[in-house]
Write an enzyme that holds these catalytic residues in place. Structure first.
Site, short mmCIF file in Angstrom:
data_model
loop_
_atom_site.label_atom_id
_atom_site.label_comp_id
_atom_site.label_asym_id
_atom_site.label_seq_id
_atom_site.Cartn_x
_atom_site.Cartn_y
_atom_site.Cartn_z
N GLY A 9 0.83 -1.21 0.00
CA GLY A 9 0.00 0.00 0.00
C GLY A 9 0.85 1.25 0.00
N ALA A 10 1.81 1.30 -0.94
CA ALA A 10 2.73 2.45 -0.99
C ALA A 10 2.21 3.57 -1.88
CB ALA A 10 4.10 1.98 -1.49
N GLY A 13 -1.15 7.79 1.26
CA GLY A 13 -1.20 7.83 2.72
C GLY A 13 0.06 7.40 3.44
N ASN A 80 0.87 -2.65 5.52
CA ASN A 80 0.13 -1.39 5.65
C ASN A 80 -1.13 -1.35 4.80
OD1 ASN A 80 -0.09 1.72 5.88
ND2 ASN A 80 0.24 1.39 3.68
N SER A 133 -5.12 -0.54 14.21
CA SER A 133 -5.91 0.70 14.34
C SER A 133 -6.45 0.78 15.75
CB SER A 133 -7.08 0.67 13.35
OG SER A 133 -8.00 1.72 13.63
N TYR A 146 -14.63 -3.56 9.99
CA TYR A 146 -13.32 -2.89 9.94
C TYR A 146 -12.60 -3.09 11.27
CZ TYR A 146 -9.60 0.49 9.67
OH TYR A 146 -8.35 1.08 9.70
N LYS A 150 -9.07 -5.27 12.34
CA LYS A 150 -7.89 -4.69 13.00
C LYS A 150 -7.64 -5.37 14.35
CE LYS A 150 -6.63 -1.86 9.76
NZ LYS A 150 -5.39 -2.08 9.02
N GLY A 177 -4.95 6.25 15.53
CA GLY A 177 -6.32 6.77 15.50
C GLY A 177 -6.50 7.60 14.24
N PHE A 183 -7.92 7.50 3.23
CA PHE A 183 -8.71 6.51 3.97
C PHE A 183 -10.22 6.81 3.94
CE2 PHE A 183 -10.61 5.14 8.03
CZ PHE A 183 -10.29 3.79 8.03
P1 NDP Z 1 -4.95 5.22 2.11
O1 NDP Z 1 -6.29 4.92 1.53
O2 NDP Z 1 -4.36 6.56 1.87
O3 NDP Z 1 -3.90 4.10 1.66
C1 NDP Z 1 -4.26 2.74 1.61
C2 NDP Z 1 -3.22 1.97 0.81
O4 NDP Z 1 -3.60 0.59 0.82
C3 NDP Z 1 -3.15 2.42 -0.64
O5 NDP Z 1 -1.80 2.52 -1.02
C4 NDP Z 1 -3.85 1.32 -1.39
O6 NDP Z 1 -3.24 1.12 -2.66
C5 NDP Z 1 -3.53 0.10 -0.50
N1 NDP Z 1 -4.50 -0.97 -0.71
C6 NDP Z 1 -5.82 -0.98 -0.41
N2 NDP Z 1 -6.39 -2.14 -0.79
C7 NDP Z 1 -5.40 -2.88 -1.36
C8 NDP Z 1 -5.35 -4.17 -1.94
N3 NDP Z 1 -6.44 -4.96 -2.02
N4 NDP Z 1 -4.17 -4.61 -2.43
C9 NDP Z 1 -3.07 -3.85 -2.36
N5 NDP Z 1 -3.03 -2.62 -1.81
C10 NDP Z 1 -4.20 -2.14 -1.32
O7 NDP Z 1 -5.12 4.96 3.68
P2 NDP Z 1 -4.06 5.03 4.89
O8 NDP Z 1 -2.70 5.36 4.44
O9 NDP Z 1 -4.68 5.86 5.94
O10 NDP Z 1 -4.16 3.52 5.38
C11 NDP Z 1 -3.05 2.67 5.52
C12 NDP Z 1 -3.35 1.66 6.61
O11 NDP Z 1 -3.56 2.36 7.84
C13 NDP Z 1 -4.63 0.84 6.39
O12 NDP Z 1 -4.38 -0.48 6.81
C14 NDP Z 1 -5.65 1.51 7.31
O13 NDP Z 1 -6.65 0.61 7.71
C15 NDP Z 1 -4.75 1.90 8.45
N6 NDP Z 1 -5.22 2.96 9.33
C16 NDP Z 1 -5.60 4.18 8.83
C17 NDP Z 1 -6.01 5.18 9.71
C18 NDP Z 1 -6.50 6.50 9.24
O14 NDP Z 1 -7.22 7.18 10.00
N7 NDP Z 1 -6.15 6.95 8.05
C19 NDP Z 1 -5.95 4.97 11.17
C20 NDP Z 1 -5.54 3.64 11.56
C21 NDP Z 1 -5.17 2.71 10.68
P3 NDP Z 1 -4.01 0.82 -4.03
O15 NDP Z 1 -5.36 1.44 -3.93
O16 NDP Z 1 -3.13 1.42 -5.07
O17 NDP Z 1 -4.04 -0.67 -4.08
C1 8X3 Z 2 -8.86 4.25 11.16
C2 8X3 Z 2 -9.27 4.95 12.39
O1 8X3 Z 2 -11.28 5.56 13.83
O2 8X3 Z 2 -11.57 5.65 11.42
O3 8X3 Z 2 -8.39 2.98 11.44
O4 8X3 Z 2 -11.44 3.54 12.56
S1 8X3 Z 2 -10.97 4.91 12.55
#
Ligand code: NDP
Ligand code: 8X3
Length: 257
Positions: A9-10, A13, A80, A133, A146, A150, A177, A183
């Site tokens: 997931g690079a 985010g 990630n 999370s 969700y 987690k 959080g 996201f």
């Molecule tokens: P983003 O949506 O900005 O990034 C998510 C990344 O995950 C993207 O690079 C996306 O790439 C990749 N991804 C999603 N589905 C797939 C898949 N099926 N295969 C491969 N890659 C995938 O969100 P965040 O950076 O915020 O999220 C990163 C992680 O952090 C997640 O696990 C999320 O649950 C977790 N998180 C986020 C929080 C928040 O508030 N933002 C808080 C806590 C945890 P692509 O679409 O190109 O495949």
């Molecule tokens: C993402 C944080 O509070 O939206 O994991 O579930 S929350």
């Protein structure tokens, strides 16, 4: 020799912020995601730091196995890639959304871990950082699957530690959080207004904050294992437990029993 991080997931985010942070610190990167054009842009930006950019869906077992079968030694696997879909009550939401979250947030972590872990154990070094999370510990309405995925990531991380005792392979579950990234756009399926409301009037964590924490975890002395690290923005905390009050039982003089 430079250390190597594999980031799932690079393309956005936390993952993209980590790619930039670790590249800046001299690490070699293996970048993954489904959006190939985003990976190409990142590769163009980070140049020689990128060893490989691999386009695949982490929830597709065979695709993961094929993509990760011939890689240089990985020092740090950052599990990630993940997503939330929807915020509706459990009896109304789309079962496909639930399955996608299970496939990505649970099976994706399993497939990538299983592909990389044997090499780490064989070399007797390495670190897996799983992105959990706060939703894995603290329930909220609409968090149903969700949060469940987690919670799995949290307990899976601990159980990996139990299996790995006696090796020098570290495992950490980082549990953020509210953080602003794509996201919420993903959760609300492109509805920008709903996504913006999540962060309105508050200062959320930034992806760069998460990248700083991950770099900190990765560069601790090798005998130190942080099992779980929960982080919130200062503008977020818990509320009281919710109580449903029945209007008919609130009239004066009525027994509460
Ligand atoms: P983003 O949506 O900005 O990034 C998510 C990344 O995950 C993207 O690079 C996306 O790439 C990749 N991804 C999603 N589905 C797939 C898949 N099926 N295969 C491969 N890659 C995938 O969100 P965040 O950076 O915020 O999220 C990163 C992680 O952090 C997640 O696990 C999320 O649950 C977790 N998180 C986020 C929080 C928040 O508030 N933002 C808080 C806590 C945890 P692509 O679409 O190109 O495949
Ligand atoms: C993402 C944080 O509070 O939206 O994991 O579930 S929350």
């Amino acid at each position: 020799m430079a250390s190597t991080i594999l980031i799932t997931g690079a393309t956005s985010g936390f993952g993209a912020a980590c790619a930039r942070r670790f590249a800046g610190e001299g690490w070699q990167l293996i970048l993954t995601g489904r959006r190939g054009e985003r990976l190409e842009q990142l590769q163009a930006e980070l140049g020689g730091a990128v060893t490989a950019a691999l386009t695949f869906d982490v929830g597709q077992r065979q695709a993961v196995q094929e993509a990760l079968q011939q890689l240089p030694p990985i020092d740090l696997l950052l599990n990630n890639a993940g997503l939330a879909l929807g915020l509706g009550p459990a009896w109304k939401v789309d079962l496909d959304d639930w399955e996608t979250m299970v496939d990505t947030n649970i099976k994706g972590v399993l497939y990538c871990t299983r592909a990389v872990l044997p090499g780490m154990v064989e070399r007797n070094r390495g670190h897996i950082i799983n992105i959990g999370s706060t939703a894995g510990s603290w329930p909220y309405p609409g968090g149903n699957v969700y949060g469940g995925t987690k919670a799995f990531v949290q307990q899976f991380s601990r159980n990996l530690r139990a299996d790995l005792l006696g090796t020098r392979v570290r495992v950490t579950c980082l549990e953020p959080g509210m953080a602003e990234s794509e996201f919420s756009q993903v959760r609300f399926k492109g509805d920008q207004e709903l996504a913006a409301k999540v962060y309105a009037g508050a200062e959320p964590l930034r992806p760069e904050d998460i990248a700083d924490l991950i770099y900190f975890l990765a560069t601790l002395p090798p005998h130190v294992n942080v099992n779980t690290l929960e982080v919130m923005p200062i503008d977020q905390a818990w509320g009281p437990l919710a109580v449903h009050r029945h209007p008919e039982q609130q009239s004066p003089g009525r027994s509460t029993r």
